[in-house]
Structure formats: structure tokens, C-alpha cells
Design a protein around this motif. Structure first.
Motif, short mmCIF file in Angstrom:
data_model
loop_
_atom_site.label_atom_id
_atom_site.label_comp_id
_atom_site.label_asym_id
_atom_site.label_seq_id
_atom_site.Cartn_x
_atom_site.Cartn_y
_atom_site.Cartn_z
N TRP A 168 -63.62 -14.52 91.61
CA TRP A 168 -62.51 -15.41 91.95
C TRP A 168 -63.01 -16.78 92.43
N LYS A 169 -64.32 -16.90 92.61
CA LYS A 169 -64.89 -18.14 93.14
C LYS A 169 -66.38 -18.10 92.87
N ALA A 170 -67.02 -19.30 92.67
CA ALA A 170 -68.48 -19.33 92.52
C ALA A 170 -69.11 -19.34 93.90
N HIS A 171 -69.79 -18.21 94.27
CA HIS A 171 -70.30 -18.06 95.63
C HIS A 171 -71.73 -18.53 95.81
N GLY A 172 -72.46 -18.81 94.69
CA GLY A 172 -73.89 -19.13 94.82
C GLY A 172 -74.68 -17.87 95.08
N THR A 173 -75.83 -18.02 95.77
CA THR A 173 -76.65 -16.83 96.05
C THR A 173 -76.02 -16.04 97.21
N VAL A 174 -75.80 -14.72 96.94
CA VAL A 174 -75.07 -13.90 97.90
C VAL A 174 -75.92 -12.70 98.30
N THR A 175 -75.97 -12.38 99.60
CA THR A 175 -76.54 -11.10 100.04
C THR A 175 -75.39 -10.24 100.56
N PHE A 176 -75.72 -9.05 101.10
CA PHE A 176 -74.68 -8.06 101.38
C PHE A 176 -73.54 -8.57 102.27
N HIS A 177 -73.88 -9.12 103.44
CA HIS A 177 -72.85 -9.44 104.41
C HIS A 177 -71.81 -10.40 103.84
N ARG A 178 -72.30 -11.51 103.23
CA ARG A 178 -71.35 -12.48 102.69
C ARG A 178 -70.63 -11.90 101.46
N GLY A 179 -71.35 -11.04 100.74
CA GLY A 179 -70.75 -10.42 99.56
C GLY A 179 -69.47 -9.66 99.92
N LEU A 180 -69.50 -8.91 101.03
CA LEU A 180 -68.31 -8.14 101.40
C LEU A 180 -67.30 -9.02 102.12
N VAL A 181 -67.80 -9.89 103.03
CA VAL A 181 -66.88 -10.74 103.80
C VAL A 181 -66.06 -11.61 102.86
N GLN A 182 -66.74 -12.18 101.85
CA GLN A 182 -66.02 -13.08 100.95
C GLN A 182 -65.60 -12.38 99.67
N SER A 183 -65.84 -11.06 99.63
CA SER A 183 -65.36 -10.24 98.51
C SER A 183 -65.82 -10.74 97.15
N CYS A 184 -67.16 -10.94 97.03
CA CYS A 184 -67.71 -11.49 95.79
C CYS A 184 -67.78 -10.40 94.71
N ASP A 185 -67.05 -10.59 93.63
CA ASP A 185 -67.01 -9.60 92.56
C ASP A 185 -68.36 -9.44 91.88
N ILE A 186 -69.02 -10.58 91.62
CA ILE A 186 -70.31 -10.55 90.90
C ILE A 186 -71.32 -9.69 91.67
N TYR A 187 -71.28 -9.84 93.02
CA TYR A 187 -72.21 -9.06 93.84
C TYR A 187 -71.97 -7.57 93.63
N PHE A 188 -70.72 -7.17 93.60
CA PHE A 188 -70.43 -5.74 93.50
C PHE A 188 -70.56 -5.20 92.07
N TYR A 189 -70.46 -6.11 91.06
CA TYR A 189 -70.82 -5.66 89.71
C TYR A 189 -72.26 -5.17 89.73
N ASP A 190 -73.08 -5.95 90.45
CA ASP A 190 -74.50 -5.63 90.48
C ASP A 190 -74.75 -4.31 91.24
N VAL A 191 -74.00 -4.14 92.36
CA VAL A 191 -74.13 -2.88 93.11
C VAL A 191 -73.77 -1.71 92.20
N GLY A 192 -72.69 -1.88 91.48
CA GLY A 192 -72.23 -0.83 90.56
C GLY A 192 -73.25 -0.53 89.49
N ARG A 193 -73.85 -1.59 88.93
CA ARG A 193 -74.85 -1.40 87.88
C ARG A 193 -76.04 -0.61 88.41
N ARG A 194 -76.45 -0.93 89.64
CA ARG A 194 -77.60 -0.24 90.21
C ARG A 194 -77.27 1.23 90.53
N LEU A 195 -76.04 1.50 90.97
CA LEU A 195 -75.67 2.87 91.35
C LEU A 195 -75.37 3.76 90.13
#
Lengths: 591, 375
Positions: free
Chosen positions: A349-376
Motif C-alpha cells: 500500500w506504500k513504498a516503505h524502503g528497507t524494512v525490518t520486523f518491528h516497522r514491518g508489522l507497525v506499518q503493515s508492510c505487505d512486501i515484508y510479509f510476502y517475504d516471511v511467507g516465502r521463507r516459511l
């Protein structure tokens, strides 16, 4: 001895015995076959009758002992069957009913001496007075009383409390096994149905001797009714009321739990209905109105509707990813607002730049969680989701066995259901709670509660005083996982850039996660969309953040963004809870 | 070793037919007692009469098999001693028995109480059989009068004093039947009938005076049921209603109303057949009659085949006695005879009577089993 003589006597005796048997059989033939129907009439009109004495139904109380229901009498005009003919003409005029139907009913039922014939039910006080005044003209006519309900709070909590109703044909058969008269009102929905056997009590019976007209001569035996047991719910009617009011005219559902025990503090499903409409036998107009209503007011959305959870699902993804070791809190992911995979593209929903876990969840970054899903991988996601109660019934059966399971996909599931292999693209979609993933509001509340209690598997229940589950049952998840996830959920509400800022409270620290579940594919500006195409807004939360006492989940159907639609409702409920006597103020939070 | 082989040989001779008939009646008994004692409201507890009866049946079968082990000739050998003990017990009941339902039939043995008159039925037949098989045929005046006094009149008086009119009549009739089986001198028989024709009407008056009120009521009510609609006549009338309402095929098992609704008194003891007839109708009742009929015929067949005279009297006497009980009970429930309160063998609820009946059948089977033994 004289053997021949003895044999003669013995044979002669056998002939006599055979003759005697023949005579007895003839006598039996006369009594049972020639005169059998007369004797059967005599048996059926023997002078004993049974009149049922209804039991008073147990009361349902809320958490603080406020009665949610009251018993009220329900009157019938009944006839104790006698042997003499009944003046059906006069009787029909007195109780204002159709004479031919009345006569047919009496004819059909008069031989059942175990019960009275119910002529008319639901008499008003005026009708009762009229019958009592003219009773002597109609021997055997009595007014019987049964118990029905008055639902004190009308529409509030109606899905949980449920309602009473007349048993249907199948139920009557079952009830007869328990010796319950078909005239008894039984619980047909909600707690009234789930705890019906407790609340119902046991009807008593009066065995009376009557004269030929059916008038009571004397009581032979009285079996006293046993009052039904009371039930104290975990529900707080005040909280329930605030929850329902907070929805205003919006459609949706809210579930509030005690995260330690699984006790349900509030369970709203909007729109609601008034159970009092059902008690006296709902009129067909109201019934069809309730059924035709596009908003389905009779549906308990908390248990019977499942929705894509949207970003609320990222809480589960976070726990799974961190616990499994697929990610660490420092794993970086670059978000440019879009991700390409094969010929498809997945957006954020927004370009977040480089994201680690905390900001990924706080700002609900989809790209970050695509990656979590791919790894799991989807099967690990499935495993963790099941651990937190998703994709299976909560078992709180106040919906007549019609609870939804929701759906958490897996490779096995897809193979079985669609005969197709699982695609990685589907994992991406599932990782942000879209696609096949579906959960009910009750399951969302459970997820929130089990993060709040750090992995103690609780079961939803409605009885006050339920004990917390045994510590040995706690999920084997690393404690620091919950520390990190909870810190991020605190951030969602309380940090700048968090998506749940609208639930921030001055009374208590709230942690939570927003979710916006797509109804149509693709991201469109929600304000401009037609109502039924707008996204569902989710918010799950718990409070106080430092030592959670309440866990809440809310969904607003077509409410748009979860942060703006659902979060304020949840905040209202949590603040009401903080003001209630059950809230224990935690030690000051160190910031 | 040899005794073992003999035992096995006998085992093959056990009367399977009689055992099957007995089992069938026992099952019917338990089912009917369950039906008749069930409460009106199904939420009330089922009284445990049917369970107790099941236990009695079980014990009965065990006792029956124990009775089979030893050749019945020991009964003949010890006949008079046993008879003496039996008379002693009857006297004891009169002196110190405890009263139940206006009658003094029970002997309290601390652990359990039992009715000596029940077991005395077997003792009497054994005593008479021993006596008859030891004198020559036909009976002369001396031996007839002696046996009439010892085996007829004395026990009759002791039992109707308890008072137990039904059993008294049954036992006296059984004695007469056995005496006639032995053959009585023709001259003596004619005199006897003559005396009976004179004495019964005259003696009837004396007996009537000595009857208890409830016994008088029973006879009056039988003659004219309208006299006391709530008393004995009421019982007969209710019994007929109960049986009649079964009609051809019955109301169905557990569908009868008269038993559970308590219209019928003594519904699980003396009137158990009425409830059976309501549940199973004419068809079921005839079937039940057939079972009893085959049973009685089999008993007499055993008497004909018995190896010795004692066995013949035993088998025919015991069978005849059971038949009399059946006749009086069914006659009563059908309104053909006065209410004298005798149970229907093997079907009425009650421990002592059931066990003693099982012993009786045990003796009959024992006699048949050893019919081929050389005397």
C-alpha cells in the motif's frame, strides 16, 4: 404297584388338563376378542388422569448478577378428558376458536389419559378471567400455566442469550424420551439452547381421580416440579451494550475475551434482533421480514461469518516466522511498493524502503510479509495458524451446531480440494490474510488473546468462573517471540506511522493490529466505492499492554480501512472495560 | 472314575425341553414384571423388582442343577424325617412367624425370611410318595385313613391357620390326587364320596364361621362382584378390564396402561398374567398357555417313565400341584374363581416361591434323567 392303573390315572389327568386349558382359552377368547373392545374402552376411561405441572425455568444472569431474562406465565385452556361428550359448540364460543377443529382435536386426543388436551394457548389475562368465570359450565376445562421468557434487554446480547420457542417435530420426539411435554418451551438458540437441559428443570405431574365428566375428585399423587438451574454468564451486559451501540448502524461483529480464561465478556453481531418476538410464537410477517433482511439479523456473525482477515493475519505470520527462525527481528527486506514474481506483480500500500520486523508489522508492510511467507512456506503457516485456533471451530455452540470453521489453506488441502499443486504466488496472498484465508471474529479474538497470554491455549466459553487452562498446555513458542510481537503491536497503536493510531487511549495502553480485507481484487480508493464493494475493516487488540485483561476483535463489514472503521469501536469497548469493576489497574508502565 | 462316567451319561439325559420351557417362562416373567412396575413418568426411577426377579431366576437355575447331582432316591430314604421337619416348621410359623399382609406365613431367619409353606409343598409330595410306594395297592381303610390324617388333614389345618387358604386347598387336592393314583378300595371310595356329600354342606358352615373376614369377602365378591366395587370384586373387574383391553394382539410391550397406572392391585405378583395379557393380547396369552401346557404334559410323561414307584408319584404329584397353582391363578385373573391369592408358578414376583418351584422342576428333571437306571 398297579402300573396299568397308574398309567390310566395319569393319562386321564392329562386329558383333564388339556380340557382345562381349552376352557381357559375359551374364557380368554370371550374376554379379549368377543368383549375386548368394551374392556379397552373401560380401560381408557378409567378414572385417573395426569395433569402436568411445569417447572420454573432457571434464570440467566450476566457477570455482575444482573438478570438478563425474567420468567412470565403462559396460559393454556386445557381439557381433562372425561368419558362424557363435550359441549364443543359452547366451548368453541368461550375460547374463541373454530368448533370443528376443536371437536376433531378432542376426538383425537381424548383417549390419552396421560395428558390433558390443550385447546388454546397464549391466553391473555382477560381470556383467563373469562374462562375461570365460566369454568363450571364446562366440566374438565382448566387453565394450565407454563413458563416463558421476557428478555429484559431486548436486542442487546440477543445472539448470545438466544430465545425460547415451541419444539419442532423432531425435537418433540427427543423430548418425549426425557418426559418433557410438547407444550414446554425449550431453548432454540444461544445460551437458552446450549444450556437448555440445565435451565429447563423437570416438570412435575399431578395424578388425579376424575368423575365421568372429567372433573377432579381428588389428587392421588403429586410429583412436584423441580426448578431449573440458574446460569451466570461471563458476559458483561454493560460492555455488550456499549459494543453494540458503537457499531451505530454498521454491520459487523465484535468479540471480547478474558485472555486468561477464554471467558466471553462481550459478543456482538450487528444488526441484532429482539428475542421477545419469538416467545409467543413469532408472527409470520415479522419472521419473513427477519429472514428476507439482506443484513441477516438472525445470523451470529461472531461464529457464523468468516472473512479474509487481511493484515490482522500478519500477527500470526510474525509469531510463526520468528519462532520458526525463518526471520529474525533484524532481517532486512526492501519495499519499493511493488514486488515481481514471474509474470505477476504484488503490491504494497506504500513504498516503505528497507524494512525490518518491528516497522514491518507497525506499518503493515505487505512486501515484508510476502517475504516471511516465502521463507516459511504455506504448510508451516498452516501449522502455526492451527495452533492459535484458526481454521477450526471454537466449539462455543450457541448457534445450533452451525459454527463456521473458517479456512487456513495448505498444500494438502489444495490437492484434495482442487486437485492442484500449491503455487508460491498463493503463499504471498495468504501471507497478508487474503485469498483462501478466512477467519471468524471469534477466531480473531482468540488469536489476539493467545498473543496477549503468550501462547496459553484457551477455549471460548460463556460461564463465569471458568478456570484458566493448565500451564503445561502452553504452546512451545520462544518467549522472546511474544516480546517482539507484542512490542510491535504496541507500536501499531502508539507509535507515529502505526496503522491503529485511532484506538490510542488516554486511559489505558492498548496494543493491536489493523486489517483491511479486500472484497474486490485490486486496491481502489475505498471512499469512492459502492457500499457492498468496500473492504471489511478489522481490528484486533488487547489491553492493558503490560498485563492484558481483555482481548478484543472487531470486524466492520464494508467498513473500509480497519484503522478507521473497527479500531474506534474496539477502543470504546476497552475503555468501558477499564471503567468497569472488573478492571485491575496494572503497575505503572515504564516507557 | 465310574461315578464321573455315570454323571456324564446322566448329563446327556437332562431334559432340555423342560429347561427351555422354564427359561422361556423366566424371561417372560422378568419382562412382564418390568412392564408392570414401571413408573408412570419415565423420569421416575424404575423399581428394581425385575432385577431382583432376575437374580432369583439365576439362583433358581443354579439350585436346579445342584438338585440334579444326586439321585432323587435320597428323598425317599429320608422322606419321613424331612416330613417331620416340615410339619415342625409349619408349627413354628404359627407360633413365632412374622405377619405380612394379614397373614402369618413368614419365618424370619435374620439373614432372610422365607415361607416354610412354600418348601413344604415339595416335602408333602415326597412324604406322600414315600408312604404310597411302601404300602400295597389298593389302599385299604386303615392305610387310607392314616395317610388322610397325616398327609391331608394335619397340614391342611396348619396352613389355612397361617392363613394360606390357596396353598392349603392345593396341597389337600394334591394328596387326594396321589391317593387316587395309588387306587383306593372301591367300597371305601363309595363311602368316601358319600361322606363328602353330607359333610361338605354341613362342615361348610363351620368353616365359613372360622374364615377370616377378608377370606369371606373374597368369596362373597366372587359370587357377586357388585357388592364391593373397591374391594375384591374391584380387583377381579380391573383384572378383566386389563386382560380384555389387550384384545387380539395386545397393546404392545410396555404400552399397557393399567399396570403402571396402579388400577390393578398385586400387579407384579398374583395379577402378573393380567398385565402380560394386556401387553401381548390373545395371541401372546395362548402362546404362554401353550408353554405351560407342554410343561405339564412333559411332567406326566416323566411320571410314566420313572424308574420306580416313588419317582412316579413324585413326578405326577409335583406336576399336578404346579398345574393347580396355574389353574387357580389364571382362573382368578379371568374372573372364573375366587381370589385366593396364589401366584402363577415361575411368573409371579417372589423369591421363596420361585426357588422352591425351581427345586420342584429340578426333582422332576432328576427323575427323568435317571429313568433308565436299573433299580
Amino acid at each position: 404297584m398297579n402300573k396299568e392303573y397308574f398309567e390310566g390315572v395319569a393319562s386321564f389327568t392329562v386329558y383333564i388338563i388339556i380340557t382345562v386349558f381349552f376352557i381357559l382359552s375359551v374364557r380368554l377368547y370371550v374376554i379379549q376378542i368377543l368383549n375386548g373392545s368394551d374392556y379397552r374402552d373401560a380401560a381408557d376411561s378409567n378414572r385417573v388422569r395426569a395433569v402436568s405441572l411445569p417447572a420454573s425455568r432457571g434464570i440467566i444472569y450476566d457477570r455482575s448478577g444482573i438478570p438478563l431474562v425474567k420468567n412470565k406465565p403462559y396460559f393454556y385452556a386445557s381439557l381433562i378428558p372425561g368419558r362424557s361428550p363435550v359441549d364443543t359448540h359452547g366451548l368453541a364460543a368461550l375460547i374463541k376458536t373454530d368448533e370443528s377443529k376443536l371437536a376433531a382435536k378432542i376426538k383425537k386426543e381424548k383417549n390419552n389419559i396421560f395428558k390433558t388436551i390443550v385447546l388454546k394457548e397464549g391466553l391473555s389475562f382477560k381470556e383467563v378471567a373469562e374462562i375461570e368465570a365460566r369454568k363450571s359450565d364446562f366440566p374438565g376445562l382448566i387453565v394450565e400455566t407454563s413458563v416463558t421468557r421476557n428478555y429484559v434487554y431486548n436486542t442487546v446480547g440477543s445472539h448470545v442469550i438466544g430465545y425460547l420457542g415451541k419444539p419442532n417435530k423432531q425435537q418433540i420426539e427427543k423430548l418425549q424420551l426425557d418426559d418433557v411435554s410438547p407444550e414446554t418451551f425449550i431453548g432454540q438458540w444461544g445460551v437458552e439452547q446450549l444450556y437448555d437441559t440445565t435451565l429447563r428443570g423437570t416438570a412435575g405431574r399431578k395424578i388425579i381421580e376424575v368423575d365421568a365428566l372429567g372433573r377432579q375428585l381428588k389428587e392421588l399423587e403429586v410429583i412436584k416440579p423441580i426448578t431449573g438451574g440458574d446460569i451466570t454468564l461471563s458476559l458483561d451486559i454493560n460492555l455488550q451494550q456499549i459494543a453494540e451501540q458503537s457499531f451505530k448502524d454498521k454491520t459487523g461483529s465484535l468479540v471480547a475475551l478474558d485472555p486468561k480464561t477464554g471467558e466471553v465478556l462481550a459478543m456482538a453481531s450487528m444488526p441484532s434482533f429482539d428475542p421477545n418476538d419469538f416467545v409467543m410464537g413469532i408472527d409470520s410477517e415479522k419472521w419473513s421480514a427477519l429472514h428476507k433482511d439482506k443484513q441477516y439479523p438472525l445470523l451470529n456473525r461472531a461464529l457464523q461469518s468468516s472473512y479474509p482477515p487481511g493484515s490482522v493475519f500478519k500477527v500470526l505470520m510474525s509469531v510463526a516466522g520468528l519462532d520458526d527462525g525463518a526471520i529474525t527481528t533484524t532481517t532486512p527486506v526492501g519495499c519499493s511498493g511493488e514486488m515481481h514474481y514471474g509474470k505477476w506483480s504484488f503490491g504494497c500500500w506504500k513504498a516503505h524502503g528497507t524494512v525490518t520486523f518491528h516497522r514491518g508489522l507497525v506499518q503493515s508492510c505487505d512486501i515484508y510479509f510476502y517475504d516471511v511467507g516465502r521463507r516459511l512456506g504455506i504448510d508451516k503457516i498452516y501449522k502455526y495458524a492451527r495452533m492459535f485456533g484458526l481454521g477450526k471451530k471454537t466449539g462455543l455452540d450457541i448457534v445450533g451446531g452451525e459454527e463456521r470453521e473458517g479456512l487456513i489453506p495448505s498444500t494438502a488441502w489444495k490437492q484434495k480440494k482442487m486437485k492442484q499443486p500449491w503455487f508460491l504466488g498463493e503463499t504471498f496472498v495468504a501471507s497478508i490474510g487474503q485469498g483462501y484465508v478466512n477467519i471468524t471474529p471469534a477466531q480473531a479474538a482468540l488469536l489476539s488473546a493467545m498473543v496477549a497470554n503468550e501462547g496459553l491455549p484457551i477455549h471460548l466459553n460463556l460461564i463465569k468462573g471458568t478456570l484458566p487452562p493448565d500451564e503445561s498446555k502452553r504452546l512451545k513458542i520462544k518467549p522472546e517471540v511474544f516480546t517482539d510481537v507484542k512490542s510491535a503491536m504496541y507500536g501499531v497503536v502508539n507509535e507515529g506511522g502505526g496503522t491503529g493510531g485511532s484506538s490510542r487511549s488516554t486511559l489505558v495502553h492498548i496494543s493491536g493490529k489493523t486489517g483491511t480485507a479486500q472484497v474486490v481484487k485490486g486496491r481502489v480508493k475505498t471512499e469512492t466505492l459502492k457500499q457492498q464493494l468496500r473492504d471489511h475493516g478489522w481490528f484486533i487488540a488487547y489491553a492493558p499492554s503490560e498485563a492484558p485483561q481483555i482481548a478484543v476483535a472487531a470486524v466492520v463489514e464494508h467498513g473500509g480501512h480497519g484503522g478507521s472503521a473497527a479500531a474506534p469501536i474496539v477502543k470504546n469497548v476497552i475503555e468501558a472495560f477499564v471503567k468497569s469493576p472488573y478492571y485491575k489497574k496494572p503497575a505503572k508502565l515504564e516507557e | 472314575m465310574t461315578t464321573f462316567q455315570i454323571n456324564r451319561k446322566y448329563l446327556k439325559q437332562v431334559d432340555a425341553l423342560m429347561l427351555i420351557l422354564l427359561l422361556a417362562i423366566s424371561v417372560i416373567s422378568v419382562l412382564t414384571i418390568y412392564s408392570t412396575t414401571r413408573p408412570i413418568m419415565s423420569s421416575s426411577l424404575q423399581p428394581n423388582y425385575y432385577l431382583k426377579q432376575s437374580v432369583w431366576v439365576l439362583i433358581g437355575f443354579i439350585v436346579l442343577f445342584i438338585v440334579l447331582i444326586k439321585d432323587y432316591v435320597w428323598l425317599r430314604d429320608a422322606g419321613y424325617i424331612i416330613y417331620g421337619i416340615g410339619i415342625f416348621l409349619l408349627v413354628l410359623v404359627l407360633v413365632m412367624g412374622k405377619s405380612g399382609l394379614g397373614a402369618q406365613r413368614w419365618l424370619d431367619l435374620k439373614i432372610f425370611s422365607f415361607q416354610p409353606s412354600e418348601i413344604f409343598r415339595l416335602i408333602l409330595v415326597a412324604g406322600v410318595s414315600k408312604y404310597l410306594s411302601s404300602v400295597k395297592s389298593p389302599l385299604d381303610r386303615r392305610s387310607f385313613l392314616l395317610s388322610l390324617l397325616i398327609f391331608g388333614i394335619v397340614p391342611f389345618i396348619l396352613i389355612i391357620k397361617q392363613p394360606h387358604l390357596g396353598t392349603g386347598i392345593v396341597l389337600f387336592t394334591t394328596y387326594l390326587f396321589l391317593a387316587i393314583s395309588k387306587k383306593i378300595e372301591k367300597k371305601l371310595l363309595i363311602i368316601l364320596i358319600g361322606i363328602a356329600l353330607v359333610v361338605v354342606p354341613l362342615g361348610g358352615k363351620t368353616i365359613w364361621k372360622h374364615l377370616k373376614d377378608y377370606q369371606k369377602n373374597r368369596i362373597l365378591a366372587f359370587v357377586n362382584p357388585e357388592v364391593d366395587p373397591k374391594g375384591i370384586g374391584y380387583q377381579i373387574e380391573q383384572s378383566k378390564i386389563t386382560i380384555g383391553s389387550g384384545m387380539t394382539f395386545g397393546r404392545g410391550y410396555l404400552k399397557g396402561t393399567q399396570g403402571p397406572l396402579k388400577f390393578l392391585p398385586e400387579k407384579h405378583t398374583d395379577f402378573v398374567f393380567s398385565v402380560f395379557a394386556e401387553d401381548w393380547g390373545f395371541v401372546g396369552s395362548i402362546l404362554l398357555f401353550s408353554i405351560y401346557l407342554i410343561f405339564f404334559i412333559r411332567g406326566f410323561d416323566t411320571a410314566l417313565k420313572a424308574k420306580d414307584e416313588f419317582g412316579k408319584y413324585m413326578a405326577s404329584g409335583l406336576t399336578f400341584m404346579l398345574f393347580l397353582y396355574f389353574l387357580i391363578n389364571i382362573g382368578m385373573t379371568l374372573g372364573m374363581m375366587p381370589v385366593v391369592g396364589v401366584p402363577i408358578p415361575f411368573m409371579s414376583y417372589g423369591g421363596t416361591s420361585l426357588i422352591s418351584n425351581f427345586i420342584i422342576v429340578g426333582i422332576i428333571i432328576n427323575i427323568r434323567m435317571r429313568r433308565l437306571v436299573m433299580v
